[in-house]
Design a protein around this motif. Structure first.
Motif, PDB file in Angstrom:
ATOM      1  N   GLY A 134       5.460 -10.941  -7.951  1.00 28.70           N
ATOM      2  CA  GLY A 134       5.130 -12.338  -7.668  1.00 28.70           C
ATOM      3  C   GLY A 134       3.713 -12.560  -7.195  1.00 28.70           C
ATOM      4  O   GLY A 134       3.278 -13.713  -7.058  1.00 28.70           O
ATOM      5  N   LEU A 135       2.953 -11.485  -6.938  1.00 24.54           N
ATOM      6  CA  LEU A 135       1.569 -11.614  -6.486  1.00 24.54           C
ATOM      7  C   LEU A 135       0.651 -11.691  -7.703  1.00 24.54           C
ATOM      8  O   LEU A 135       0.557 -10.739  -8.486  1.00 24.54           O
ATOM      9  CB  LEU A 135       1.197 -10.423  -5.603  1.00 24.54           C
ATOM     10  N   PHE A 181       1.434 -16.031  -4.227  1.00 25.12           N
ATOM     11  CA  PHE A 181       2.413 -15.053  -3.754  1.00 25.12           C
ATOM     12  C   PHE A 181       3.813 -15.341  -4.296  1.00 25.12           C
ATOM     13  O   PHE A 181       4.761 -14.647  -3.927  1.00 25.12           O
ATOM     14  CB  PHE A 181       2.450 -15.052  -2.221  1.00 25.12           C
ATOM     15  N   ASN A 182       3.942 -16.357  -5.149  1.00 22.46           N
ATOM     16  CA  ASN A 182       5.274 -16.748  -5.633  1.00 22.46           C
ATOM     17  C   ASN A 182       5.273 -17.005  -7.139  1.00 22.46           C
ATOM     18  O   ASN A 182       5.841 -17.990  -7.620  1.00 22.46           O
ATOM     19  CB  ASN A 182       5.774 -17.977  -4.871  1.00 22.46           C
ATOM     20  N   ASP A 183       4.637 -16.108  -7.874  1.00 21.15           N
ATOM     21  CA  ASP A 183       4.626 -16.186  -9.349  1.00 21.15           C
ATOM     22  C   ASP A 183       4.004 -17.471  -9.870  1.00 21.15           C
ATOM     23  O   ASP A 183       4.416 -17.984 -10.921  1.00 21.15           O
ATOM     24  CB  ASP A 183       6.038 -16.026  -9.917  1.00 21.15           C
ATOM     25  N   GLY A 184       3.038 -18.030  -9.152  1.00 26.47           N
ATOM     26  CA  GLY A 184       2.300 -19.183  -9.651  1.00 26.47           C
ATOM     27  C   GLY A 184       2.893 -20.532  -9.301  1.00 26.47           C
ATOM     28  O   GLY A 184       2.375 -21.563  -9.753  1.00 26.47           O
ATOM     29  N   LEU A 225      -2.296  -7.529   1.331  1.00 28.69           N
ATOM     30  CA  LEU A 225      -1.808  -8.616   0.465  1.00 28.69           C
ATOM     31  C   LEU A 225      -0.441  -8.286  -0.117  1.00 28.69           C
ATOM     32  O   LEU A 225       0.320  -9.192  -0.481  1.00 28.69           O
ATOM     33  CB  LEU A 225      -2.793  -8.875  -0.674  1.00 28.69           C
ATOM     34  N   ARG A 226      -0.133  -7.016  -0.206  1.00 23.00           N
ATOM     35  CA  ARG A 226       1.118  -6.586  -0.829  1.00 23.00           C
ATOM     36  C   ARG A 226       2.280  -6.548   0.151  1.00 23.00           C
ATOM     37  O   ARG A 226       3.405  -6.225  -0.228  1.00 23.00           O
ATOM     38  CB  ARG A 226       0.912  -5.202  -1.452  1.00 23.00           C
ATOM     39  N   ALA A 265       0.910 -10.947  17.290  1.00 23.38           N
ATOM     40  CA  ALA A 265       0.002  -9.987  16.664  1.00 23.38           C
ATOM     41  C   ALA A 265       0.756  -9.147  15.632  1.00 23.38           C
ATOM     42  O   ALA A 265       1.979  -8.962  15.730  1.00 23.38           O
ATOM     43  CB  ALA A 265      -0.624  -9.091  17.726  1.00 23.38           C
ATOM     44  N   HIS A 266       0.025  -8.622  14.663  1.00 23.51           N
ATOM     45  CA  HIS A 266       0.664  -7.782  13.648  1.00 23.51           C
ATOM     46  C   HIS A 266      -0.330  -6.738  13.151  1.00 23.51           C
ATOM     47  O   HIS A 266      -1.522  -7.017  12.966  1.00 23.51           O
ATOM     48  CB  HIS A 266       1.141  -8.617  12.457  1.00 23.51           C
ATOM     49  N   LEU A 267       0.178  -5.522  12.975  1.00 20.69           N
ATOM     50  CA  LEU A 267      -0.583  -4.431  12.374  1.00 20.69           C
ATOM     51  C   LEU A 267       0.030  -4.138  11.016  1.00 20.69           C
ATOM     52  O   LEU A 267       1.221  -3.818  10.916  1.00 20.69           O
ATOM     53  CB  LEU A 267      -0.527  -3.182  13.263  1.00 20.69           C
ATOM     54  N   PHE A 268      -0.772  -4.253   9.960  1.00 17.70           N
ATOM     55  CA  PHE A 268      -0.269  -3.979   8.614  1.00 17.70           C
ATOM     56  C   PHE A 268      -0.186  -2.470   8.391  1.00 17.70           C
ATOM     57  O   PHE A 268      -0.975  -1.697   8.937  1.00 17.70           O
ATOM     58  CB  PHE A 268      -1.187  -4.617   7.565  1.00 17.70           C
ATOM     59  N   LYS A 269       0.762  -2.072   7.577  1.00 23.86           N
ATOM     60  CA  LYS A 269       0.935  -0.647   7.280  1.00 23.86           C
ATOM     61  C   LYS A 269      -0.256  -0.149   6.469  1.00 23.86           C
ATOM     62  O   LYS A 269      -0.519  -0.659   5.379  1.00 23.86           O
ATOM     63  CB  LYS A 269       2.230  -0.422   6.497  1.00 23.86           C
ATOM     64  N   PRO A 270      -0.993   0.846   6.979  1.00 20.52           N
ATOM     65  CA  PRO A 270      -2.136   1.367   6.209  1.00 20.52           C
ATOM     66  C   PRO A 270      -1.675   2.108   4.962  1.00 20.52           C
ATOM     67  O   PRO A 270      -0.572   2.664   4.915  1.00 20.52           O
ATOM     68  CB  PRO A 270      -2.817   2.337   7.193  1.00 20.52           C
TER      69      PRO A 270
END
Length: 373
Positions: free
Chosen positions: A35-36, A49-52, A95-96, A107-112
Protein backbone atom coordinates in the motif's frame (compact mmCIF):
# COMPACT_ATOMS: atom_id res chain seq x y z
CA UNK A 1 -4.71 -2.06 -11.18
CA UNK A 2 -4.73 -5.00 -8.78
CA UNK A 3 -5.39 -7.65 -11.41
CA UNK A 4 -2.44 -7.21 -13.78
CA UNK A 5 -4.18 -4.71 -16.02
CA UNK A 6 -7.59 -6.30 -16.58
CA UNK A 7 -9.19 -3.23 -14.99
CA UNK A 8 -7.93 0.18 -13.83
CA UNK A 9 -8.89 2.70 -11.15
CA UNK A 10 -8.02 6.40 -11.11
CA UNK A 11 -6.02 7.19 -7.93
CA UNK A 12 -5.40 10.90 -8.59
CA UNK A 13 -8.84 12.44 -8.45
CA UNK A 14 -7.66 16.00 -7.97
CA UNK A 15 -9.17 16.08 -4.48
CA UNK A 16 -7.25 13.32 -2.67
CA UNK A 17 -3.89 15.06 -2.26
CA UNK A 18 -2.31 15.55 -5.69
CA UNK A 19 -3.75 18.64 -7.45
CA UNK A 20 -5.50 18.00 -10.77
CA UNK A 21 -2.96 20.06 -12.73
CA UNK A 22 0.09 18.18 -11.32
CA UNK A 23 0.82 15.81 -14.21
CA UNK A 24 2.05 12.43 -12.93
CA UNK A 25 5.31 11.23 -14.46
CA UNK A 26 6.27 8.13 -12.47
CA UNK A 27 4.68 5.78 -9.91
CA UNK A 28 6.45 3.10 -7.88
CA UNK A 29 5.23 0.61 -5.30
CA UNK A 30 7.34 -0.04 -2.20
CA UNK A 31 8.67 -3.64 -2.36
CA UNK A 32 8.31 -4.13 1.42
CA UNK A 33 5.20 -2.33 2.74
CA UNK A 34 1.95 -3.12 0.99
CA UNK A 35 0.00 0.00 0.00
CA UNK A 36 3.01 2.35 0.15
CA UNK A 37 3.26 4.24 -3.14
CA UNK A 38 5.63 6.96 -4.36
CA UNK A 39 4.58 9.35 -7.12
CA UNK A 40 6.74 11.79 -9.05
CA UNK A 41 4.85 14.67 -10.67
CA UNK A 42 5.55 17.76 -12.74
CA UNK A 43 5.88 19.75 -9.51
CA UNK A 44 7.47 17.36 -7.02
CA UNK A 45 7.07 14.19 -4.91
CA UNK A 46 4.05 12.63 -3.20
CA UNK A 47 3.57 9.54 -1.04
CA UNK A 48 0.54 7.38 -0.23
CA UNK A 49 0.20 4.84 2.57
CA UNK A 50 -3.16 3.41 1.43
CA UNK A 51 -2.72 2.37 -2.21
CA UNK A 52 -3.46 5.85 -3.55
CA UNK A 53 -6.73 6.56 -1.76
CA UNK A 54 -5.04 9.68 -0.31
CA UNK A 55 -1.70 11.38 -1.04
CA UNK A 56 0.66 13.51 1.03
CA UNK A 57 3.33 15.93 -0.12
CA UNK A 58 6.77 14.39 0.22
CA UNK A 59 8.93 17.28 -0.90
CA UNK A 60 11.31 17.58 2.09
CA UNK A 61 14.26 19.67 0.81
CA UNK A 62 13.73 18.89 -2.87
CA UNK A 63 13.54 21.80 -5.30
CA UNK A 64 10.19 22.19 -7.05
CA UNK A 65 10.97 20.45 -10.32
CA UNK A 66 9.61 17.63 -12.51
CA UNK A 67 10.39 14.17 -11.12
CA UNK A 68 11.23 12.09 -14.19
CA UNK A 69 11.90 8.70 -12.58
CA UNK A 70 12.36 7.03 -9.20
CA UNK A 71 13.55 3.70 -7.86
CA UNK A 72 13.96 2.02 -4.50
CA UNK A 73 17.49 0.61 -4.25
CA UNK A 74 18.89 -1.12 -1.15
CA UNK A 75 16.43 0.69 1.10
CA UNK A 76 17.09 4.15 -0.39
CA UNK A 77 14.71 6.21 -2.52
CA UNK A 78 16.52 7.45 -5.63
CA UNK A 79 14.98 10.01 -8.00
CA UNK A 80 15.95 11.81 -11.17
CA UNK A 81 14.72 15.32 -11.97
CA UNK A 82 14.38 17.55 -15.00
CA UNK A 83 17.53 19.65 -14.84
CA UNK A 84 18.11 19.54 -11.05
CA UNK A 85 20.24 16.40 -10.80
CA UNK A 86 19.80 13.10 -8.99
CA UNK A 87 18.56 13.02 -5.39
CA UNK A 88 18.72 10.19 -2.82
CA UNK A 89 16.69 9.81 0.38
CA UNK A 90 18.84 7.52 2.53
CA UNK A 91 17.13 4.70 4.40
CA UNK A 92 13.34 4.70 4.12
CA UNK A 93 12.91 1.99 6.79
CA UNK A 94 10.70 4.24 8.94
CA UNK A 95 8.23 4.81 6.10
CA UNK A 96 7.68 1.07 5.99
CA UNK A 97 6.57 0.86 9.63
CA UNK A 98 2.93 1.39 10.62
CA UNK A 99 3.82 3.74 13.48
CA UNK A 100 4.81 6.47 10.99
CA UNK A 101 1.07 7.08 10.51
CA UNK A 102 0.26 7.30 14.23
CA UNK A 103 2.74 9.78 15.69
CA UNK A 104 0.96 11.94 18.28
CA UNK A 105 1.67 12.53 21.96
CA UNK A 106 4.20 9.80 22.81
CA UNK A 107 7.81 9.34 21.81
CA UNK A 108 8.68 6.53 19.42
CA UNK A 109 11.86 4.81 18.25
CA UNK A 110 11.57 3.16 14.84
CA UNK A 111 13.12 -0.26 14.34
CA UNK A 112 16.52 0.23 12.66
CA UNK A 113 17.29 -1.71 9.53
CA UNK A 114 19.83 -4.51 9.63
CA UNK A 115 23.22 -3.00 8.84
CA UNK A 116 26.30 -4.46 7.16
CA UNK A 117 29.46 -4.01 9.23
CA UNK A 118 32.02 -2.68 6.77
CA UNK A 119 35.18 -0.64 7.12
CA UNK A 120 35.25 2.79 5.50
CA UNK A 121 38.56 3.63 3.73
CA UNK A 122 40.84 5.65 5.99
CA UNK A 123 41.00 8.77 3.84
CA UNK A 124 40.28 12.43 4.49
CA UNK A 125 36.81 13.73 3.69
CA UNK A 126 36.02 15.24 0.33
CA UNK A 127 33.30 17.67 -0.55
CA UNK A 128 32.35 15.41 -3.47
CA UNK A 129 31.73 12.55 -3.65
CA UNK A 130 31.06 12.33 0.08
CA UNK A 131 29.85 8.76 0.54
CA UNK A 132 27.91 7.74 3.67
CA UNK A 133 30.13 6.19 6.33
CA UNK A 134 29.35 2.98 8.19
CA UNK A 135 26.44 3.59 10.54
CA UNK A 136 23.19 2.26 11.92
CA UNK A 137 20.50 4.81 11.07
CA UNK A 138 17.99 5.35 13.86
CA UNK A 139 14.86 7.45 13.38
CA UNK A 140 12.85 8.59 16.36
CA UNK A 141 9.91 10.87 17.16
CA UNK A 142 9.77 13.44 19.96
CA UNK A 143 6.29 14.81 20.89
CA UNK A 144 5.58 18.54 21.08
CA UNK A 145 5.00 18.52 24.83
CA UNK A 146 8.44 17.10 25.75
CA UNK A 147 10.92 19.25 27.64
CA UNK A 148 14.38 18.19 28.76
CA UNK A 149 17.12 15.93 27.44
CA UNK A 150 16.97 12.47 25.90
CA UNK A 151 19.31 9.49 25.95
CA UNK A 152 20.13 6.74 23.44
CA UNK A 153 21.82 3.52 24.57
CA UNK A 154 23.10 0.60 22.51
CA UNK A 155 23.11 -2.77 24.24
CA UNK A 156 24.55 -6.09 23.08
CA UNK A 157 22.88 -9.51 23.25
CA UNK A 158 24.03 -9.86 26.88
CA UNK A 159 22.17 -6.66 27.74
CA UNK A 160 25.48 -4.85 28.33
CA UNK A 161 25.68 -1.17 27.33
CA UNK A 162 28.30 -0.69 24.60
CA UNK A 163 27.53 2.93 23.79
CA UNK A 164 25.59 5.79 25.42
CA UNK A 165 24.69 9.04 23.65
CA UNK A 166 23.19 11.98 25.51
CA UNK A 167 21.48 15.01 23.98
CA UNK A 168 23.42 18.22 24.55
CA UNK A 169 21.53 21.50 24.27
CA UNK A 170 24.86 23.40 24.16
CA UNK A 171 25.98 21.54 21.02
CA UNK A 172 24.58 23.44 18.05
CA UNK A 173 25.23 20.79 15.42
CA UNK A 174 27.15 17.63 14.62
CA UNK A 175 30.84 18.26 14.06
CA UNK A 176 33.70 16.47 12.32
CA UNK A 177 37.35 17.27 12.97
CA UNK A 178 40.17 15.61 11.03
CA UNK A 179 43.67 15.55 12.52
CA UNK A 180 46.78 14.32 10.74
CA UNK A 181 48.80 12.01 13.02
CA UNK A 182 52.37 12.04 11.71
CA UNK A 183 53.37 9.21 14.06
CA UNK A 184 50.76 6.89 12.55
CA UNK A 185 50.95 8.42 9.04
CA UNK A 186 47.18 8.73 8.78
CA UNK A 187 44.21 11.03 9.23
CA UNK A 188 42.28 10.62 12.50
CA UNK A 189 38.63 11.61 12.38
CA UNK A 190 36.82 12.84 15.51
CA UNK A 191 33.05 12.98 15.14
CA UNK A 192 30.50 14.49 17.53
CA UNK A 193 27.08 13.43 16.28
CA UNK A 194 24.36 15.55 17.87
CA UNK A 195 21.41 13.68 19.37
CA UNK A 196 18.55 16.06 18.57
CA UNK A 197 15.80 16.54 21.11
CA UNK A 198 13.61 18.83 19.01
CA UNK A 199 9.93 17.88 18.58
CA UNK A 200 9.10 15.88 15.47
CA UNK A 201 11.04 13.29 13.49
CA UNK A 202 14.79 13.07 14.11
CA UNK A 203 17.60 10.88 12.85
CA UNK A 204 20.78 9.68 14.55
CA UNK A 205 23.56 7.72 12.88
CA UNK A 206 25.50 5.44 15.23
CA UNK A 207 28.96 4.60 13.86
CA UNK A 208 29.11 1.12 15.48
CA UNK A 209 31.97 2.27 17.72
CA UNK A 210 32.63 1.12 21.25
CA UNK A 211 34.49 3.23 23.79
CA UNK A 212 37.91 4.31 22.57
CA UNK A 213 41.03 5.22 24.58
CA UNK A 214 41.11 8.09 27.09
CA UNK A 215 42.59 11.40 25.94
CA UNK A 216 43.26 14.58 27.90
CA UNK A 217 41.36 16.50 25.21
CA UNK A 218 37.71 15.90 26.14
CA UNK A 219 36.66 16.23 22.51
CA UNK A 220 38.87 13.25 21.62
CA UNK A 221 38.48 11.20 24.78
CA UNK A 222 36.86 7.77 24.34
CA UNK A 223 36.38 8.39 20.60
CA UNK A 224 37.29 6.06 17.71
CA UNK A 225 36.95 2.80 19.60
CA UNK A 226 36.75 -0.55 17.77
CA UNK A 227 33.63 -1.42 15.82
CA UNK A 228 31.33 -3.83 17.64
CA UNK A 229 31.12 -7.42 16.46
CA UNK A 230 28.34 -8.70 14.21
CA UNK A 231 25.27 -9.82 16.12
CA UNK A 232 21.96 -8.77 17.66
CA UNK A 233 21.81 -5.40 19.43
CA UNK A 234 19.16 -3.32 21.19
CA UNK A 235 18.65 0.42 20.79
CA UNK A 236 17.03 2.01 23.86
CA UNK A 237 15.69 5.57 23.64
CA UNK A 238 14.80 7.28 26.92
CA UNK A 239 12.57 10.36 26.73
CA UNK A 240 11.60 11.58 30.18
CA UNK A 241 10.22 8.56 32.04
CA UNK A 242 9.46 6.65 28.84
CA UNK A 243 11.89 4.10 27.39
CA UNK A 244 11.47 2.47 23.98
CA UNK A 245 13.56 -0.47 22.76
CA UNK A 246 14.09 -1.87 19.29
CA UNK A 247 16.23 -4.83 18.24
CA UNK A 248 18.41 -4.81 15.15
CA UNK A 249 21.21 -6.87 13.66
CA UNK A 250 24.71 -5.95 12.55
CA UNK A 251 25.65 -8.29 9.71
CA UNK A 252 29.07 -9.55 8.66
CA UNK A 253 30.58 -7.94 5.58
CA UNK A 254 30.14 -10.65 2.91
CA UNK A 255 33.56 -9.77 1.44
CA UNK A 256 35.19 -10.49 4.80
CA UNK A 257 33.30 -13.78 5.11
CA UNK A 258 34.49 -14.74 1.64
CA UNK A 259 38.07 -14.39 2.89
CA UNK A 260 37.41 -16.95 5.62
CA UNK A 261 37.10 -14.55 8.56
CA UNK A 262 34.44 -15.65 11.06
CA UNK A 263 32.40 -13.85 13.70
CA UNK A 264 34.45 -15.66 16.35
CA UNK A 265 37.65 -14.25 14.80
CA UNK A 266 36.28 -10.71 15.02
CA UNK A 267 35.17 -11.23 18.63
CA UNK A 268 38.70 -12.40 19.48
CA UNK A 269 40.11 -9.35 17.73
CA UNK A 270 37.81 -6.99 19.64
CA UNK A 271 38.78 -8.62 22.94
CA UNK A 272 42.42 -7.92 22.11
CA UNK A 273 41.62 -4.39 20.95
CA UNK A 274 39.88 -3.64 24.25
CA UNK A 275 43.01 -4.73 26.15
CA UNK A 276 45.26 -2.47 24.08
CA UNK A 277 42.73 0.38 24.39
CA UNK A 278 42.81 0.08 28.19
CA UNK A 279 46.61 -0.03 28.12
CA UNK A 280 46.77 3.15 26.03
CA UNK A 281 44.31 4.86 28.38
CA UNK A 282 46.48 3.93 31.38
CA UNK A 283 49.62 5.21 29.68
CA UNK A 284 48.02 8.49 28.65
CA UNK A 285 46.59 9.08 32.13
CA UNK A 286 49.99 8.42 33.69
CA UNK A 287 51.61 10.87 31.27
CA UNK A 288 48.97 13.50 32.00
CA UNK A 289 49.31 13.07 35.79
CA UNK A 290 53.10 13.36 35.61
CA UNK A 291 52.94 16.43 33.34
CA UNK A 292 50.66 18.14 35.85
CA UNK A 293 52.98 17.17 38.68
CA UNK A 294 56.02 18.45 36.78
CA UNK A 295 54.28 21.76 36.18
CA UNK A 296 53.49 22.12 39.89
CA UNK A 297 57.12 21.34 40.83
CA UNK A 298 58.71 23.63 38.25
CA UNK A 299 59.47 26.58 40.54
CA UNK A 300 60.06 24.61 43.75
CA UNK A 301 63.58 25.00 45.19
CA UNK A 302 63.71 22.51 48.06
CA UNK A 303 65.97 19.49 47.56
CA UNK A 304 63.20 16.88 47.73
CA UNK A 305 61.07 18.79 45.19
CA UNK A 306 64.00 19.21 42.78
CA UNK A 307 64.84 15.51 43.04
CA UNK A 308 61.21 14.58 42.52
CA UNK A 309 61.00 16.82 39.43
CA UNK A 310 64.09 15.14 37.96
CA UNK A 311 62.52 11.74 38.54
CA UNK A 312 59.20 12.81 36.99
CA UNK A 313 60.96 14.19 33.91
CA UNK A 314 62.97 10.97 33.55
CA UNK A 315 59.77 8.91 33.61
CA UNK A 316 58.06 11.28 31.17
CA UNK A 317 60.97 10.84 28.75
CA UNK A 318 60.11 7.13 28.66
CA UNK A 319 56.42 7.82 27.99
CA UNK A 320 56.33 10.70 25.50
CA UNK A 321 58.16 11.61 22.32
CA UNK A 322 60.56 14.52 22.19
CA UNK A 323 59.46 17.59 20.25
CA UNK A 324 60.69 18.09 16.69
CA UNK A 325 60.76 16.09 13.48
CA UNK A 326 61.18 12.30 13.48
CA UNK A 327 61.54 11.74 17.24
CA UNK A 328 62.19 8.33 18.77
CA UNK A 329 58.86 6.64 19.39
CA UNK A 330 58.34 6.20 23.12
CA UNK A 331 55.92 4.05 25.09
CA UNK A 332 52.62 5.93 24.53
CA UNK A 333 53.28 6.14 20.78
CA UNK A 334 54.27 2.47 20.64
CA UNK A 335 51.02 1.40 22.29
CA UNK A 336 49.06 3.70 19.96
CA UNK A 337 50.84 2.14 16.98
CA UNK A 338 49.97 -1.39 18.14
CA UNK A 339 46.32 -0.36 18.50
CA UNK A 340 46.37 1.10 15.00
CA UNK A 341 47.93 -2.00 13.45
CA UNK A 342 45.61 -4.36 15.30
CA UNK A 343 42.53 -2.41 14.19
CA UNK A 344 43.61 -1.95 10.57
CA UNK A 345 41.48 -4.77 9.18
CA UNK A 346 39.12 -7.56 10.23
CA UNK A 347 41.43 -10.40 11.20
CA UNK A 348 42.49 -12.86 13.88
CA UNK A 349 45.27 -11.25 15.93
CA UNK A 350 48.71 -12.64 15.11
CA UNK A 351 51.18 -14.06 17.63
CA UNK A 352 53.52 -11.10 17.11
CA UNK A 353 50.74 -8.68 18.12
CA UNK A 354 49.96 -10.74 21.22
CA UNK A 355 53.64 -10.87 22.19
CA UNK A 356 54.05 -7.15 21.60
CA UNK A 357 51.08 -6.40 23.85
CA UNK A 358 52.67 -8.41 26.67
CA UNK A 359 55.98 -6.56 26.21
CA UNK A 360 54.28 -3.15 26.32
CA UNK A 361 52.15 -4.17 29.30
CA UNK A 362 55.27 -5.13 31.29
CA UNK A 363 57.09 -1.97 30.22
CA UNK A 364 54.23 0.24 31.37
CA UNK A 365 54.07 -1.65 34.69
CA UNK A 366 57.78 -0.93 35.22
CA UNK A 367 57.34 2.74 34.31
CA UNK A 368 54.41 3.05 36.75
CA UNK A 369 56.54 1.55 39.49
CA UNK A 370 59.44 3.89 38.77
CA UNK A 371 57.10 6.89 38.89
CA UNK A 372 56.13 6.28 42.52
CA UNK A 373 57.52 8.49 45.26
Amino acid sequence: TTNFGESWELITTGTNGIPADFTARVLREDPVREGLLYAGTEFGMFVSFNDGKTWNKFQQNLPVTPITDLKIFRGDLVISTMGRGFWILDNITSLRQQQINNLKDTAHLFKPDNTIRYRYPNVSSRAFPNYPRTSVIMDYFIPENHKGGIQLEILNAKNEVVSTILSDSTQLKSTVKEVEDMQLSQILRYVDNKLNEKPGLNRFEWDLSQKGPWHKDKKRSYKNGPMVAPGIYIARLTVGEQSIEQRFEIVMDPRVEAEGITKADIETQIEMLNKVTDLLSDARRLQDDLEKEAKSLKDKKTKDKVERLEKVNTVLSQLKNDDGAYPKQMLVSQISYLLNILDGADKLPGQEEKDRYQELFLQLSEVKESAKD
